[in-house]
Motif scaffolding. Structure first.
Motif, short mmCIF file in Angstrom:
data_model
loop_
_atom_site.label_atom_id
_atom_site.label_comp_id
_atom_site.label_asym_id
_atom_site.label_seq_id
_atom_site.Cartn_x
_atom_site.Cartn_y
_atom_site.Cartn_z
N CYS A 167 0.80 -1.23 0.00
CA CYS A 167 0.00 0.00 0.00
C CYS A 167 0.84 1.28 0.00
O CYS A 167 0.29 2.37 -0.19
CB CYS A 167 -0.95 0.01 1.20
N GLY A 168 2.14 1.19 0.26
CA GLY A 168 3.00 2.37 0.25
C GLY A 168 3.07 3.12 1.56
O GLY A 168 3.76 4.12 1.67
N GLU A 169 2.40 2.63 2.60
CA GLU A 169 2.42 3.27 3.92
C GLU A 169 3.78 3.03 4.59
O GLU A 169 4.35 1.95 4.49
CB GLU A 169 1.31 2.67 4.80
N GLN A 170 4.29 4.05 5.29
CA GLN A 170 5.56 3.90 5.98
C GLN A 170 5.37 3.09 7.26
O GLN A 170 4.40 3.29 8.00
CB GLN A 170 6.17 5.26 6.32
N VAL A 179 0.49 -1.69 9.32
CA VAL A 179 -0.66 -1.37 10.17
C VAL A 179 -1.85 -0.86 9.35
O VAL A 179 -2.97 -0.90 9.81
CB VAL A 179 -0.30 -0.35 11.27
N LYS A 180 -1.60 -0.40 8.13
CA LYS A 180 -2.68 0.12 7.29
C LYS A 180 -3.43 -1.00 6.56
O LYS A 180 -4.65 -1.06 6.59
CB LYS A 180 -2.13 1.12 6.28
N CYS A 181 -2.66 -1.91 5.91
CA CYS A 181 -3.32 -2.93 5.10
C CYS A 181 -3.19 -4.35 5.64
O CYS A 181 -3.82 -5.27 5.15
CB CYS A 181 -2.81 -2.88 3.66
N GLY A 182 -2.32 -4.57 6.66
CA GLY A 182 -2.17 -5.89 7.27
C GLY A 182 -1.30 -6.86 6.49
O GLY A 182 -1.21 -8.03 6.83
N THR A 183 -0.64 -6.39 5.44
CA THR A 183 0.22 -7.25 4.63
C THR A 183 1.54 -7.51 5.36
O THR A 183 2.13 -6.57 5.89
CB THR A 183 0.50 -6.60 3.26
N PRO A 184 2.02 -8.77 5.37
CA PRO A 184 3.32 -9.05 5.98
C PRO A 184 4.43 -8.25 5.30
O PRO A 184 4.40 -8.02 4.08
CB PRO A 184 3.51 -10.55 5.77
N LYS A 185 5.40 -7.83 6.08
CA LYS A 185 6.52 -7.03 5.59
C LYS A 185 7.24 -7.77 4.46
O LYS A 185 7.51 -8.96 4.56
CB LYS A 185 7.50 -6.75 6.74
#
Length: 142
Positions: free
Chosen positions: A6-9, A19-25
């Motif tokens: 999602c591009g969130e820092q 924390v925004k989209c819940g995708t694993p790092k």
């Protein structure tokens, strides 16, 4: 560091999910992990900052259950460490087990083989209970 989905820092470098989209790092291919700008999912480098993109998405998570069971049943031969990418440790276990089997007519060989079996069993249990939770690339086990 930025979420590739999602591009969130990330709030910290130790974060394991966004924390925004819940995708694993490390998963996703829509944004640059270095600068957070949108990228073409098939690009090899970010056109904004020039960082390599394919290495971040190249590693697929390994199965915690598979690694643990390999450690318990075939741990003496280092199979679980080969699976997780710890090749140096795996080769040491394999060589020690083979030497122990070859020298099994000597009392020392039996102890060497038993030691490798116990080492593999303990590591297999440690994987299953979560004490060993990453592969050699730092990717969390699933």
């Amino acid at each position: 560091m930025f979420c590739r989905n999602c591009g969130e820092q990330y709030p910290t470098d130790q974060a394991v999910i966004c924390v925004k989209c819940g995708t694993p790092k490390g998963q996703g291919s829509n944004f640059c992990p270095n600068c957070g700008k949108p990228v073409n999912p098939t690009s090899a480098v970010c056109m904004n900052c020039g960082v390599a993109l394919q290495n971040a998405a190249q590693y697929q998570p390994k199965s915690k259950m598979a690694a643990g069971l390999l450690g318990i049943f075939l741990g003496a031969f280092g199979v679980h460490n080969f699976y997780l990418g710890y090749t140096t440790k795996a080769v040491i276990q394999l060589v020690c087990s083979i030497v122990g089997i070859v020298l099994s007519c000597i009392f020392v060989g039996i102890f060497l083989t038993m030691g490798m079996s116990i080492w593999g069993l303990i590591e297999g249990i440690m994987i299953l209970v979560g004490k060993i939770d990453k592969d050699a690339n730092g990717t969390p086990l699933q």
